[in-house]
Motif scaffolding. Structure first.
Motif, mmCIF file in Angstrom:
data_model
loop_
_atom_site.group_PDB
_atom_site.id
_atom_site.type_symbol
_atom_site.label_atom_id
_atom_site.label_comp_id
_atom_site.label_asym_id
_atom_site.label_seq_id
_atom_site.Cartn_x
_atom_site.Cartn_y
_atom_site.Cartn_z
ATOM 1 N N ILE A 42 0.859 -1.186 0.000
ATOM 2 C CA ILE A 42 0.000 0.000 0.000
ATOM 3 C C ILE A 42 0.893 1.233 0.000
ATOM 4 O O ILE A 42 1.767 1.364 0.869
ATOM 5 N N GLY A 43 0.688 2.096 -0.971
ATOM 6 C CA GLY A 43 1.533 3.291 -1.087
ATOM 7 C C GLY A 43 0.925 4.471 -0.335
ATOM 8 O O GLY A 43 -0.285 4.537 -0.173
ATOM 9 N N HIS A 44 1.790 5.394 0.093
ATOM 10 C CA HIS A 44 1.291 6.589 0.778
ATOM 11 C C HIS A 44 1.361 7.812 -0.133
ATOM 12 O O HIS A 44 1.136 8.934 0.301
ATOM 13 N N LEU A 45 1.686 7.589 -1.401
ATOM 14 C CA LEU A 45 1.771 8.708 -2.352
ATOM 15 C C LEU A 45 0.741 8.514 -3.458
ATOM 16 O O LEU A 45 0.551 7.390 -3.926
ATOM 17 N N ASP A 46 0.100 9.607 -3.861
ATOM 18 C CA ASP A 46 -0.730 9.548 -5.076
ATOM 19 C C ASP A 46 0.184 9.436 -6.283
ATOM 20 O O ASP A 46 1.311 9.925 -6.266
ATOM 21 N N PHE A 47 -0.333 8.866 -7.372
ATOM 22 C CA PHE A 47 0.361 8.880 -8.676
ATOM 23 C C PHE A 47 -0.547 9.497 -9.711
ATOM 24 O O PHE A 47 -1.658 8.999 -9.858
ATOM 25 N N PRO A 48 -0.152 10.491 -10.448
ATOM 26 C CA PRO A 48 0.983 11.367 -10.201
ATOM 27 C C PRO A 48 0.853 12.032 -8.823
ATOM 28 O O PRO A 48 -0.244 12.197 -8.305
ATOM 29 N N HIS A 49 1.996 12.431 -8.287
ATOM 30 C CA HIS A 49 1.987 13.042 -6.957
ATOM 31 C C HIS A 49 1.343 14.425 -6.997
ATOM 32 O O HIS A 49 0.803 14.886 -6.009
ATOM 33 N N TRP A 50 1.464 15.105 -8.153
ATOM 34 C CA TRP A 50 0.904 16.453 -8.313
ATOM 35 C C TRP A 50 0.353 16.544 -9.730
ATOM 36 O O TRP A 50 0.778 15.795 -10.599
ATOM 37 N N ASP A 51 -0.537 17.549 -9.952
ATOM 38 C CA ASP A 51 -0.903 17.852 -11.338
ATOM 39 C C ASP A 51 0.378 18.294 -12.027
ATOM 40 O O ASP A 51 1.106 19.144 -11.480
ATOM 41 N N ASN A 52 0.686 17.705 -13.166
ATOM 42 C CA ASN A 52 1.919 18.110 -13.844
ATOM 43 C C ASN A 52 1.749 18.088 -15.357
ATOM 44 O O ASN A 52 0.760 17.558 -15.879
#
Ligand SMILES: Nc1nc2c(c(=O)[nH]1)N[C@H]1C(S)=C(S)[C@@H](COP(=O)(O)OP(=O)(O)OC[C@H]3O[C@@H](n4cnc5c(N)ncnc54)[C@H](O)[C@@H]3O)O[C@H]1N2
Ligand code: MOO
Ligand SMILES: [Mg+2]
Length: 421
Positions: A42-52
């Motif tokens: 289970i990851g703690h980061l969204d993918f993508p981490h930010w709108d880019n």
């Protein structure tokens, strides 16, 4: 004699996978290659981490550029430059744009990226020459994966692609199944180690080496337990020790009907449940499969015992056909336990007595994406290990069929593993 498919079903049914809790350990990512997840990653980061941005160009507000054209370009003021790894410093207001590069974070206020090729730069201004799609070339935060969801499910084998994902998600410690422990015993008065000069009648215990190699290739931990002579008390002691040590015991030899073939008798004396005594296949007919249940409700799981025929090729054929899938199921893999089968055009006539499913060893050649099968040259009998070294697959002639003609299609068990999981 059990039909092969029935023996396979019986064996897979006997295998209970390792326990997610008791049989798990933590390993770091770099040594997790080909291990199997015992818990969801289970990851703690969204993918993508930010709108880019997905392009080199300009971050704009769609409403500012929605009527742009090459005849009537919209000219915007460039208020900053955002390269990958930099944080935007200010929001984009009406009439403004930011110079932006692939992978860089979208500034607040902007919702669309215009590719550089659709613009004309004039100092600190940019002319937008075409109307982009609303939200064009913006990779939105969490559009690939949302933090907290299951990234990889238990039962997944970790190969390069999975390891890449886990690294990107900063999952450095993984809960994986321990490797199944597999004891390997060779039975036979005639057997010696490779470094021993041979007396007449003796042969080298090649099965110990072959099985150790196969167990290792399957991702399990081999426990080579050496050569045991054909003496019931010595065999009984060796079997008891193996059963106490391992999840699976593989012995070779002593499963036929000869006067010195003691395996079944000893397994019965040790209290095993016998499940398979012979299989309608060639080679591999005398394959013996038994289960030892724990004497009382302990933490220990049942131990599976495979008595393989002593003939070197028979032992290996049984491994590929039955034991490799059993070990893969035991290891916690979610699916894809079975052997890899391909269809090939046979380059020669293949023959069988029609009574047993017949496995003919040889070479699969991949030619323009199609397989061809060439049986090994020389004698195809299960005592001939020498031409087995030419083999990378086993062509299968089903029961009831006495042959497959040259040029016809044949099902071939390819050595190796399914690519996924
Ligand atoms: N009367 C019958 N005889 C045999 C039958 C049968 O149905 N009736 N079946 C034959 C078949 S099929 C096979 S396969 C073999 C199986 O024999 P065992 O499992 O009892 O094996 P052994 O007798 O101990 O050895 C057979 C053969 O293999 C060599 N061997 C044994 N262990 C190793 C080792 N670790 N490394 C290399 N080679 C090994 C051994 O020296 C013998 O040559 O039975 C047939 N007989
Ligand atoms: O079954 Mo044996 O394994 O034919 O040689
Ligand atoms: Mg024998």
């Amino acid at each position: 004699m059990l039909p092969v498919s029935q023996a396979e079903a019986t064996i897979l049914d006997l295998v209970k996978p390792l326990d997610k809790q008791r049989d798990a350990e933590f390993v770091s990512l770099l040594i997790a290659i080909e291990r199997i997840l015992a818990a969801p990653a289970i990851g703690h980061l969204d993918f993508p981490h930010w709108d880019n941005s997905a392009m080199d160009g300009y971050a704009v507000r769609y409403e500012d550029v929605q009527y742009a054209s090459s005849q009537q370009p919209v000219v915007l003021e460039i208020v900053e430059e955002i390269s990958a790894g930099r944080s935007p410093q200010q929001p984009i207001k009406a009439g403004q744009a930011a110079r932006i590069f692939t992978g860089a974070v979208m500034p607040e206020g902007a919702d669309t990226v215009v590719m550089q090729e659709q613009t004309q730069r004039e100092g600190d201004r940019v002319a937008i020459l075409t109307v982009p799609q609303p939200q064009a070339f913006v990779r939105h935060q969490a559009s690939y994966y949302q933090a907290g969801k299951t990234l990889l499910a238990p039962g997944t084998m970790l190969r390069a692609a999975q390891i890449a994902v886990l690294a990107a998600a900063q999952c450095n410690q993984l809960k994986v199944y321990r490797r199944p422990r597999v004891a390997i015993i060779s039975t036979g008065d005639e057997l010696v180690h490779p470094e021993t000069p041979l007396e007449i009648g003796q042969i080298v215990d090649s099965n110990q080496y072959a099985l150790t190699a196969l167990v290792t290739q399957t991702g399990a931990e081999p426990i080579p337990m050496g050569i045991v002579p054909d003496r019931p008390l010595v065999l009984q002691k060796a079997f008891s020790k193996a059963i106490a040590t391992a999840d699976v015991v593989l012995s070779s030899g002593g499963v036929s009907v000869g006067d010195y073939d003691y395996v079944e008798e000893i397994l019965t004396a040790l209290g095993a449940e016998m499940h398979v005594r012979s299989v309608a296949m060639k080679p591999g007919k005398p394959l013996t499969v038994a289960k030892f249940s724990p004497a009382h409700a302990t933490e220990r799981k049942p131990v599976l015992y495979f008595g393989l025929p002593g003939n070197p090729v028979s032992a290996l054929v049984c491994f590929w056909r039955f034991i490799q899938p059993a070990l893969r199921k035991l290891s916690g893999l979610a699916d894809n336990w079975g052997p890899v089968y391909v269809r090939a055009r046979s380059r020669q006539d293949l023959s069988s007595d029609g009574k047993r499913e017949t496995y003919i060893w040889g070479q699969l050649h991949l030619i323009d994406g199609y397989f061809e099968f060439q049986p090994a040259s020389g004698s195809l009998n299960s005592g001939n290990l020498i031409n087995f070294a030419q083999a990378n697959g086993l062509a299968i002639v089903p029961v009831g069929q006495t042959g497959i003609a040259s040029g016809e299609e044949v099902k071939v068990l390819q050595f190796g593993f399914p690519i996924m999981s």
